[in-house]
Design a protein around this motif. Structure first.
Motif, PDB file in Angstrom:
ATOM      1  N   PHE A   8     -72.805  74.602 -46.937  1.00 17.22           N
ATOM      2  CA  PHE A   8     -73.754  73.656 -47.533  1.00 17.22           C
ATOM      3  C   PHE A   8     -73.379  72.210 -47.190  1.00 17.22           C
ATOM      4  N   VAL A   9     -72.095  71.894 -47.340  1.00 20.31           N
ATOM      5  CA  VAL A   9     -71.622  70.520 -47.073  1.00 20.31           C
ATOM      6  C   VAL A   9     -71.843  70.150 -45.618  1.00 20.31           C
ATOM      7  N   LEU A  10     -71.551  71.061 -44.717  1.00 23.07           N
ATOM      8  CA  LEU A  10     -71.714  70.770 -43.294  1.00 23.07           C
ATOM      9  C   LEU A  10     -73.189  70.707 -42.889  1.00 23.07           C
ATOM     10  N   LYS A  11     -74.021  71.569 -43.485  1.00 22.38           N
ATOM     11  CA  LYS A  11     -75.436  71.593 -43.136  1.00 22.38           C
ATOM     12  C   LYS A  11     -76.153  70.338 -43.610  1.00 22.38           C
ATOM     13  N   TYR A  12     -75.832  69.885 -44.805  1.00 15.98           N
ATOM     14  CA  TYR A  12     -76.532  68.731 -45.392  1.00 15.98           C
ATOM     15  C   TYR A  12     -75.636  67.490 -45.443  1.00 15.98           C
ATOM     16  N   ARG A  13     -74.705  67.401 -44.497  1.00 13.18           N
ATOM     17  CA  ARG A  13     -73.734  66.317 -44.535  1.00 13.18           C
ATOM     18  C   ARG A  13     -74.379  64.933 -44.448  1.00 13.18           C
ATOM     19  N   LEU A  14     -75.419  64.779 -43.651  1.00  9.71           N
ATOM     20  CA  LEU A  14     -76.058  63.471 -43.506  1.00  9.71           C
ATOM     21  C   LEU A  14     -76.734  63.044 -44.799  1.00  9.71           C
ATOM     22  N   ALA A  15     -77.470  63.970 -45.420  1.00  7.86           N
ATOM     23  CA  ALA A  15     -78.146  63.656 -46.684  1.00  7.86           C
ATOM     24  C   ALA A  15     -77.130  63.341 -47.778  1.00  7.86           C
ATOM     25  N   LEU A  16     -76.050  64.141 -47.828  1.00  8.55           N
ATOM     26  CA  LEU A  16     -75.003  63.903 -48.829  1.00  8.55           C
ATOM     27  C   LEU A  16     -74.328  62.556 -48.593  1.00  8.55           C
ATOM     28  N   LEU A  17     -74.112  62.204 -47.324  1.00 11.64           N
ATOM     29  CA  LEU A  17     -73.477  60.931 -46.990  1.00 11.64           C
ATOM     30  C   LEU A  17     -74.354  59.764 -47.415  1.00 11.64           C
ATOM     31  N   VAL A  18     -75.662  59.844 -47.152  1.00 11.55           N
ATOM     32  CA  VAL A  18     -76.589  58.784 -47.557  1.00 11.55           C
ATOM     33  C   VAL A  18     -76.610  58.658 -49.078  1.00 11.55           C
ATOM     34  N   LEU A  19     -76.615  59.792 -49.766  1.00 13.79           N
ATOM     35  CA  LEU A  19     -76.605  59.788 -51.238  1.00 13.79           C
ATOM     36  C   LEU A  19     -75.332  59.148 -51.771  1.00 13.79           C
ATOM     37  N   LEU A  20     -74.200  59.485 -51.160  1.00 14.80           N
ATOM     38  CA  LEU A  20     -72.917  58.921 -51.582  1.00 14.80           C
ATOM     39  C   LEU A  20     -72.881  57.418 -51.361  1.00 14.80           C
ATOM     40  N   LEU A  21     -73.328  56.952 -50.199  1.00 14.70           N
ATOM     41  CA  LEU A  21     -73.310  55.520 -49.893  1.00 14.70           C
ATOM     42  C   LEU A  21     -74.267  54.751 -50.802  1.00 14.70           C
ATOM     43  N   GLY A  22     -75.409  55.367 -51.126  1.00 16.35           N
ATOM     44  CA  GLY A  22     -76.344  54.726 -52.053  1.00 16.35           C
ATOM     45  C   GLY A  22     -75.754  54.580 -53.439  1.00 16.35           C
ATOM     46  N   ALA A  23     -75.105  55.652 -53.909  1.00 16.30           N
ATOM     47  CA  ALA A  23     -74.451  55.592 -55.223  1.00 16.30           C
ATOM     48  C   ALA A  23     -73.315  54.576 -55.215  1.00 16.30           C
ATOM     49  N   SER A  24     -72.592  54.490 -54.095  1.00 13.40           N
ATOM     50  CA  SER A  24     -71.483  53.527 -53.988  1.00 13.40           C
ATOM     51  C   SER A  24     -72.002  52.090 -54.006  1.00 13.40           C
ATOM     52  N   ALA A  25     -73.177  51.860 -53.389  1.00  9.65           N
ATOM     53  CA  ALA A  25     -73.773  50.522 -53.423  1.00  9.65           C
ATOM     54  C   ALA A  25     -74.122  50.130 -54.852  1.00  9.65           C
TER      55      ALA A  25
END
Length: 780
Positions: A8-25
């Motif tokens: 799951f993490v590898l398949k949706y890594r881009l979406a998860l990364l965008v979500l993480l960066l948005g939350a970090s902002a």
């Protein structure tokens, strides 16, 4: 389950990364709103009897401990130039924002009798030294009067050492805000200008000054340690991995962790306090091992498979559960403070526990995603896996664990016994400024005030008559008993002469007898009736001292119902061990003087709450260690489902704590809030090493057909390198705290580092030996 999570993490890594960066902002925005708390951190709960008594006192009589003090020691104060400069200094101080009143030699008043037209007599306050540039003759005349007034002796000056005091009453609201730093700086600037001009050393103290100065030091250290820990982590990562990309990636993980920790504080409504100011640096120290765990597994899997995608999959599948439980145990080590009733510890525990788990989430999403976009690791990036120096060390550790188990047990047992002896030498004691070096000016000035004025810590004694207007009945006996108690306290080497109504009455009696210093005594039954009308006081409109007359002073020592009367005492910073005995002596003397059926005598103020805070925090931290052991044991039992493994996990981590406590005893490091903190933190972090070793041991056991000795040996070599690297990072991260100006923070640094060193040794020598021994007994 972890295989599905990895996919799951590898398949949706881009979406998860965008979500993480948005939350970090978003968290960065919240972090930008975070502020430093300038109110003194409350360590005891609101339902604590000592806290309630202190709040009741402040409601009736106002704040104690709101005096900022300046002192000079010179035999030239009453020379023309110095005295006029000293008087000008007082005027400059009065103009500083946040200063409400100034009490000093040039501003003191004397009282004289004046006959009213209606044949009554009133006391008039008259400035001893006129409010203008004075000649030497005028100064000498004023000095002659000043020295005949015992009321000011020990309060404003010490004649034996030629030391003179300026007492500044500060605005509480301003000194609980960021403006207090500016106010203190202004006070120091004008004070030092006077001292430099007249070649006199200036001394500063008082709780407002101490708290402001120490808070500013903490704020400065917070920035230095945060930058230092990030820089040190970057250097270590570059040495290990020889890759700019992985180093930047790891630093971004911990920087996001820092941002999230500050954002969490803001979301929960917590300000940065003296304790949770350590959290950003701790987040860096704890976050880097997460990166090392993942990268180490990624590199070793890549070496085995030569396939980047497969290496990422194996990294998530095998290290996910290990890193999760490592973060859970670390979060427990910090989070158990939230189970205490101490507000300051509760805040620290809540924020630390939440953000250590958030660190796992950040690492778990960010590292696989970023590694998938980075190039495949080159041989130079994985060279550390075959470090000859480390491999030689692991060979030595294997020999000790397998072939010298009895020696390992004997050495461990001997060290533990010596440590237990050291534990019995441990002392529990705290001071207001004992965290500062003995050469620090805050500390040396405090000792100067203790030497010349017996201290600055406020102690309040409340004498309650148990009924409204109770002070009016049998008031002479009450005052006589107060005077006896006052003389008893003044005779103590650790307490100054109390300031109370009786000192004002003595001053009034002296004025009634035309300023005769021999008449400075408590009014007796013959002259009390004559002196009583004088206490109404007639303000002198020309003297400009209407607000600073004796009447105002007396009103602040009796409550509005005339039921309670207070005595204010300054106490030396003699420590939480000695101070309770001193207070007990006062209570014992009070019980002898005041009939308990008619009076209730209560001690409160900053000194009493200081003792209660120290006791409460230390007891709370002891309880938190117990909870940490229980919760970590539950986690280990759930993870391994084996009592044998549970014992094997807890014993190697109990030994380092015993050794650390023993070292504290032998070294004379006292148990206090800043040092007891070490044990829960060290336990939560050190258990990570055990988890990493035992999880790998459990995973490899099946591959070795149940051969436990072979599995232990393989585990030492497969996990030993990452354990050593991780331990080095943690130790280096905590060592940076040794450069603090605060003794408690220094102790946190070197004692936690010591615990981690011991934990590394016990987990790589004692734990393997124990596993082999138990395996042989099981087979036998």
């Amino acid at each position: 389950m972890w295989e599905s999570i990895a996919r799951f993490v590898l398949k949706y890594r881009l979406a998860l990364l965008v979500l993480l960066l948005g939350a970090s902002a978003f968290m960065a925005y919240r972090a930008s709103k975070e502020k430093i708390g300038y109110e003194f951190a409350r360590a005891i709960p609101v339902d604590n009897p000592k806290y309630i008594a202190y709040q009741n006192f402040k409601t009736k009589f106002g704040d104690d401990g709101n005096l900022l003090l300046i002192a000079v020691q010179t035999d030239k104060l009453f020379t023309q130039q110095v005295f006029n400069d000293y008087a000008a200094l007082n005027k400059q101080l009065k103009k500083i924002n946040g200063i409400e009143e100034v009490l000093s030699v040039p501003l003191l008043v004397n009282f004289i009798k004046e006959q009213e037209p209606d044949s009554t007599e009133k006391l008039i306050p008259i400035r001893i030294f006129p409010d203008h540039i004075l000649t030497q003759q005028q100064i000498d005349s004023g000095k002659k009067i000043f020295l005949t007034l015992p009321f000011y002796k020990g309060l404003i000056y010490n004649p034996e050492t030629d030391t003179y005091l300026i007492a500044l009453s500060v605005n509480r609201q301003l000194f609980n805000s960021s403006q207090r730093t500016e106010a203190v700086s202004a006070i120091i600037n004008v004070g030092n200008a006077f001292g430099s001009k007249n070649k006199i050393e200036m001394h500063y103290s008082g709780l407002p000054f101490i708290r402001t100065s120490m808070s500013d030091m903490i704020k400065k250290e917070m920035k230095v340690f945060l930058i230092g820990s990030i820089a040190l982590s970057a250097i270590i990562l570059m040495i290990f991995f020889r890759s700019i990309g992985t180093t930047i990636m790891s630093l971004l993980v911990v920087i996001m962790g820092v941002v999230w920790s500050l954002g969490t504080m803001n979301l929960l409504g917590y300000n940065i306090s003296l304790l949770n100011a350590l959290l950003p640096s701790l987040v860096v120290v704890i976050g880097i091992p997460n990166c090392i765990y993942f990268l180490n597994k990624y590199h070793s899997s890549y070496n085995d498979t030569g396939n980047k995608e497969q290496a990422l999959f194996e990294m998530i599948r095998k290290m996910g559960i290990v890193t999760l439980f490592c973060n859970i145990t670390a979060a427990i080590g910090f989070g158990v403070f939230a189970l205490t009733k101490s507000p300051v510890l509760n805040e620290f525990g809540v924020v630390a526990g939440i953000n250590i788990m958030l660190l796992f989430v950040i690492s778990f999403i960010f590292i696989p995603a970023m590694l998938s976009f980075l190039p495949e690791p080159k041989p130079q990036h994985t060279k550390y896996l075959h470090n000859k120096w480390l491999l030689a060390i692991l060979d030595k550790l294997e020999i000790w664990s397998v072939d010298h188990r009895k020696t390992v047990y004997f050495i461990t047992g001997t060290v533990v016994v010596l440590s237990i002896v050291g534990i019995f030498r441990l002392q529990s004691e705290g001071f207001i400024v004992d965290d500062l070096p003995k050469t620090n000016k805050i500390y040396t000035d405090l000792k100067f005030f203790e030497k010349n004025f017996k201290g600055v810590m406020p102690l309040e004694i409340i004498i309650d008559t148990k009924k409204k207007n109770g002070l009016r009945s049998n008031y002479l006996k009450t005052l006589e008993d107060m005077d006896s108690l006052s003389q008893y306290i003044a005779a103590s080497p650790d307490m100054a002469r109390p300031l109370s109504l009786i000192e004002g009455l003595k001053f009034a009696r002296q004025a009634y007898y035309d300023g005769d210093s021999l008449s400075y005594a408590l009014p007796n039954q013959f002259d009390a009736a004559v002196i009583a009308p004088l206490l109404k006081f007639k303000p002198d409109r020309n003297s400009k001292v209407n607000k600073t007359n004796l009447g105002q002073l007396l009103k602040s020592f009796v409550d509005s119902n005339q039921q309670e009367i207070r005595m204010s005492v300054n106490v030396a910073d003699i420590g939480s061990k000695k101070l309770p005995a001193v207070l007990h002596d006062i209570e014992k003397k009070s019980a002898q003087l005041f009939d308990s059926t008619k009076y209730n005598v209560e001690l409160t103020g900053g000194s009493v709450t200081f003792i209660e805070q120290s006791r409460f925090i230390i007891n709370g931290l002891r309880l938190s260690i117990m909870w940490a052991f229980v919760l970590i044991a539950i986690c280990m039992l759930y993870l391994f489902r084996s009592i044998k493994i549970l014992l094997c996990s807890l014993i190697p981590n109990t030994i380092p704590l015993i050794i650390t406590a023993g070292v504290m005893g032998w070294k004379g490091v006292a148990l206090k809030p800043s040092t007891v903190l070490i044990f829960s933190i060290a336990l939560g972090i050190a258990i990570d090493i055990t988890i990493r070793f035992l999880v790998n041991y459990k995973q490899e056991l099946a591959n070795n057909n149940g051969d436990e000795k072979k599995t232990v040996v393989n585990t030492i070599h497969t996990t030993g390198i990452s354990i050593i690297y991780t331990s080095l990072v943690l130790i280096a991260g905590f060592i940076i705290f040794c450069f603090s100006d605060f003794g408690g923070t220094q102790s946190l640094g070197w004692l936690t580092s010591l615990t981690l060193i011991m934990a590394t040794l016990t987990n790589l020598i004692f734990l393997p030996a124990l596993l082999i021994t138990l395996a042989k007994k099981h087979k036998g």
